[in-house]
Design a protein around this motif. Sequence first.
Motif, PDB file in Angstrom:
ATOM      1  N   SER A  69       0.845  -1.305   0.010  1.00 17.97           N
ATOM      2  CA  SER A  69      -0.143   0.025   0.156  1.00 17.97           C
ATOM      3  C   SER A  69       0.892   1.252  -0.163  1.00 17.97           C
ATOM      4  O   SER A  69       1.428   1.722   1.044  1.00 17.97           O
ATOM      5  CB  SER A  69      -0.929  -0.015   1.155  1.00 17.97           C
ATOM      6  N   PRO A  70       0.943   1.940  -1.201  1.00 21.34           N
ATOM      7  CA  PRO A  70       2.004   3.098  -1.433  1.00 21.34           C
ATOM      8  C   PRO A  70       1.310   4.240  -0.645  1.00 21.34           C
ATOM      9  O   PRO A  70       0.126   4.480  -0.865  1.00 21.34           O
ATOM     10  CB  PRO A  70       2.265   2.944  -2.722  1.00 21.34           C
ATOM     11  N   GLY A  71       2.235   5.206  -0.193  1.00 21.36           N
ATOM     12  CA  GLY A  71       1.937   6.514   0.120  1.00 21.36           C
ATOM     13  C   GLY A  71       1.567   6.676   1.593  1.00 21.36           C
ATOM     14  O   GLY A  71       1.095   5.815   2.192  1.00 21.36           O
ATOM     15  N   GLU A  72       1.679   7.936   2.129  1.00 18.44           N
ATOM     16  CA  GLU A  72       1.446   8.095   3.428  1.00 18.44           C
ATOM     17  C   GLU A  72       0.102   7.806   4.006  1.00 18.44           C
ATOM     18  O   GLU A  72      -0.214   7.047   4.870  1.00 18.44           O
ATOM     19  CB  GLU A  72       1.792   9.380   3.941  1.00 18.44           C
ATOM     20  N   PHE A  73      -1.028   8.139   3.192  1.00 20.69           N
ATOM     21  CA  PHE A  73      -2.250   7.983   3.560  1.00 20.69           C
ATOM     22  C   PHE A  73      -2.720   6.394   3.549  1.00 20.69           C
ATOM     23  O   PHE A  73      -3.133   6.091   4.562  1.00 20.69           O
ATOM     24  CB  PHE A  73      -3.262   8.747   2.512  1.00 20.69           C
ATOM     25  N   MET A  74      -2.331   5.861   2.512  1.00 19.41           N
ATOM     26  CA  MET A  74      -2.623   4.469   2.502  1.00 19.41           C
ATOM     27  C   MET A  74      -1.939   3.684   3.488  1.00 19.41           C
ATOM     28  O   MET A  74      -2.496   2.646   4.085  1.00 19.41           O
ATOM     29  CB  MET A  74      -2.377   3.818   1.133  1.00 19.41           C
ATOM     30  N   ALA A  75      -0.581   3.884   4.089  1.00 17.94           N
ATOM     31  CA  ALA A  75      -0.013   3.201   4.966  1.00 17.94           C
ATOM     32  C   ALA A  75      -0.673   3.310   6.274  1.00 17.94           C
ATOM     33  O   ALA A  75      -0.741   2.651   7.023  1.00 17.94           O
ATOM     34  CB  ALA A  75       1.569   3.533   4.762  1.00 17.94           C
ATOM     35  N   GLU A  76      -0.908   4.574   6.522  1.00 19.42           N
ATOM     36  CA  GLU A  76      -1.588   5.120   7.859  1.00 19.42           C
ATOM     37  C   GLU A  76      -2.985   4.447   7.914  1.00 19.42           C
ATOM     38  O   GLU A  76      -3.336   3.645   8.926  1.00 19.42           O
ATOM     39  CB  GLU A  76      -1.818   6.392   7.777  1.00 19.42           C
ATOM     40  N   LYS A  77      -3.808   4.198   6.873  1.00 24.68           N
ATOM     41  CA  LYS A  77      -4.814   3.586   7.102  1.00 24.68           C
ATOM     42  C   LYS A  77      -4.768   1.943   7.119  1.00 24.68           C
ATOM     43  O   LYS A  77      -5.287   1.481   7.812  1.00 24.68           O
ATOM     44  CB  LYS A  77      -5.473   3.464   5.676  1.00 24.68           C
ATOM     45  N   CYS A  78      -3.662   1.364   6.433  1.00 27.92           N
ATOM     46  CA  CYS A  78      -3.302   0.000   6.805  1.00 27.92           C
ATOM     47  C   CYS A  78      -2.966  -0.273   8.284  1.00 27.92           C
ATOM     48  O   CYS A  78      -3.453  -1.346   8.640  1.00 27.92           O
ATOM     49  CB  CYS A  78      -2.240  -0.567   5.716  1.00 27.92           C
ATOM     50  N   VAL A  79      -1.905   0.474   8.760  1.00 31.49           N
ATOM     51  CA  VAL A  79      -1.551   0.287  10.006  1.00 31.49           C
ATOM     52  C   VAL A  79      -2.869   0.505  11.018  1.00 31.49           C
ATOM     53  O   VAL A  79      -2.972  -0.565  11.914  1.00 31.49           O
ATOM     54  CB  VAL A  79      -0.471   1.329  10.551  1.00 31.49           C
ATOM     55  N   LYS A  80      -3.654   1.370  10.837  1.00 29.45           N
ATOM     56  CA  LYS A  80      -4.967   1.592  11.850  1.00 29.45           C
ATOM     57  C   LYS A  80      -5.690   0.480  11.832  1.00 29.45           C
ATOM     58  O   LYS A  80      -6.536   0.290  12.831  1.00 29.45           O
ATOM     59  CB  LYS A  80      -5.533   2.956  11.370  1.00 29.45           C
ATOM     60  N   THR A  81      -6.107  -0.100  10.348  1.00 24.96           N
ATOM     61  CA  THR A  81      -6.857  -1.140  10.332  1.00 24.96           C
ATOM     62  C   THR A  81      -6.217  -2.533  10.639  1.00 24.96           C
ATOM     63  O   THR A  81      -6.995  -3.708  10.578  1.00 24.96           O
ATOM     64  CB  THR A  81      -7.475  -1.086   8.969  1.00 24.96           C
ATOM     65  N   GLY A  82      -5.087  -2.455  11.054  1.00 29.07           N
ATOM     66  CA  GLY A  82      -4.330  -3.838  11.318  1.00 29.07           C
ATOM     67  C   GLY A  82      -4.078  -4.494  10.187  1.00 29.07           C
ATOM     68  O   GLY A  82      -3.746  -5.734  10.127  1.00 29.07           O
ATOM     69  N   LYS A  83      -4.052  -4.140   9.100  1.00 32.64           N
ATOM     70  CA  LYS A  83      -3.496  -4.992   7.824  1.00 32.64           C
ATOM     71  C   LYS A  83      -2.129  -4.669   7.432  1.00 32.64           C
ATOM     72  O   LYS A  83      -1.579  -5.636   6.574  1.00 32.64           O
ATOM     73  CB  LYS A  83      -4.438  -4.128   6.458  1.00 32.64           C
ATOM     74  N   ALA A  84      -1.529  -3.905   8.260  1.00 30.48           N
ATOM     75  CA  ALA A  84      -0.057  -3.549   7.794  1.00 30.48           C
ATOM     76  C   ALA A  84       0.839  -4.660   8.570  1.00 30.48           C
ATOM     77  O   ALA A  84       0.505  -4.818   9.832  1.00 30.48           O
ATOM     78  CB  ALA A  84       0.574  -2.095   8.149  1.00 30.48           C
TER      79      ALA A  84
END
Length: 111
Positions: free
Chosen positions: A21-36
């Motif tokens: 998931s590239p980019g700051e917004f998508m990376a942040e979203k993945c971390v917050k949703t537990g996908k990262a």
Amino acid sequence: MDNSRKILNFLGIARKAGCISPGEFMAEKCVKTGKAHLVILSSEASENTKKAFHGLCARCQVPVFDFGEKEALGRAIGKNFAAALAVTDERFGAQLINLLRENGGIEYESE
């Protein structure tokens, strides 16, 4: 093969597999949703970006590494540049963590 090149090539493979998931917004979203499973920040990312991701990843228990230049990370995943990216597959994440530890990635250690 250059050590950093191994990591960049592996990021390209992970991108083709749909595990980046590239980019700051998508990376942040993945971390917050537990996908990262791993976050990689460019060494050129702003201090505010690094501080925000280091704090977020520490709270969510996601490993975070500083590695490479924005342009190099971006080219590896088919973009112009990337200041941040998240790896969303556990196996790709584990392999990249090993490569980053062996080949010069700077792992952020939470206090």
